[in-house]
Design a protein around this motif. Structure first.
Motif: not given
Length: 341
Positions: A183-212
């Motif tokens: 569930p996302m707040a109205e002012n937060i968007k879930n975007v593709p990975f490439d979109t995020l790394v290409g448009s963010a000024d600060f990229i914070v990696c908080l992903a879980p460690s998995t083979p993927q």
């Protein structure tokens, strides 16, 4: 009465399993403290824990197959942390030993560290401090304010959600990338990975460690980032190709990086990267606050009390395989069998 072995060394015990948690356990159990002053593993850990029913393991203690085949008295190994990657769960299961983990009580601590990294990177605080301490006059330069900038959060778990709240409170635009529906707040968007790394000024990696997610931040991802972007890793070292990160920093393709984790011992940043002037590094301290540590320890205490009440904690990772506990406690007159399967 249960006998419980705490693997923590004397140096780590006061912070990672503080007095209040130990005192609460001692109301119900006999505590055996690691007498060696060393991080134990394998047969040495089994020998130290001989005669104990439960083992509460700190993050640094690996619990391997040799432990599970040797420690025939142990009913459960309870990690006082979320990360169980150094516990051989398959070996535990094969030997009928329950494995549990704690919950992420460190969400606020880690998200606040991320905020500190962002402010430092935007204003060059630690660079100026280092210059002054070396007897130099730092270049004042031109900093950035966080308000109006885009914060990209890769991995929208409990830490990511807390960081998003902090970012929005500072007037940042927040985007996230996470394959799971949230569930996302109205002012937060879930975007593709490439979109995020290409448009963010600060990229914070908080992903879980998995083979993927292994190596997800590599040459390709870094090539998509803006030249004034800051990359921050607060997840796991294996998610980042450190050679590729060093190369893009050398080339000036991104502004700077910050990390609390890396490929060194105990998931700490590698010295080669951490010593760079364009890197802000801390030695895996994201959850190292009294509030976070006590929260995890007290949660483990609550799990022990559940087991004393003949219940399997919700955070068990192999509940169906806990045959040693079942043999000892789970009889027909068990007061609660709702969590035993």
């Amino acid at each position: 009465m249960f006998r419980i072995f705490l693997t923590h060394t004397p140096d780590s015990l006061p912070l990672l399993f503080p007095p209040r948690a130990r005192a609460e356990l001692e109301k119900h159990c006999t505590l055996v403290i690691n007498p060696t002053g060393k991080v134990l593993k394998g047969a040495a850990l089994a020998q130290a824990a001989a005669g104990c029913d439960l083992v509460i393991a700190d993050r640094q203690t690996a619990v391997d197959q040799s432990f599970f085949t040797t420690a025939t008295d142990v009913l459960a190994v309870m990690r006082c942390a979320v990360d169980i990657s150094t516990i051989d769960v398959d070996a535990a299961t094969a030997n009928g030993v329950l494995v549990t983990r704690s919950i992420p009580t460190f969400a606020t601590s880690v998200s606040e560290l991320a905020l500190g990294f962002m402010i430092d990177g935007a204003r060059g605080i630690s660079r100026s401090v280092a210059a002054y301490r070396n007897g130099e006059v730092p270049d004042p330069g031109m900093g950035q304010q966080l308000s109006g900038k885009t914060l990209g959060i890769c991995g929208f778990g409990v830490i990511g959600r807390q960081l998003a709240i902090l970012g929005r409170a500072l007037g940042m635009n927040v985007i996230v990338t996470d394959p799971a529906p949230h569930p996302m707040a109205e002012n937060i968007k879930n975007v593709p990975f490439d979109t995020l790394v290409g448009s963010a000024d600060f990229i914070v990696c908080l992903a879980p460690s998995t083979p993927q997610t292994f190596g997800m931040f590599g040459a390709r991802a870094f090539s998509l980032m803006k030249p004034d972007a800051m990359f921050i890793n607060l997840a796991r070292g294996e998610l980042v190709d450190e050679v590729a990160l060093e190369q893009v920093l050398d080339a000036g393709q991104i502004a700077c990086a910050a990390m609390d984790v890396g490929s060194a011992h105990d998931q700490r940043p590698a010295t080669r990267l951490a010593g760079r002037s364009d890197v802000i590094a801390t030695p895996h301290i994201g959850g190292q606050t009294p509030q976070a540590s006590e929260g995890q320890a007290m949660h483990v205490v609550s799990q022990v009390l559940q087991i004393l009440n003949r219940e399997i904690p919700d955070e068990a990772v192999n509940r169906a395989a806990a045959t040693r506990l079942q043999a000892r406690f789970m009889t027909s007159d068990t007061p609660s069998d709702r969590s035993t399967t």
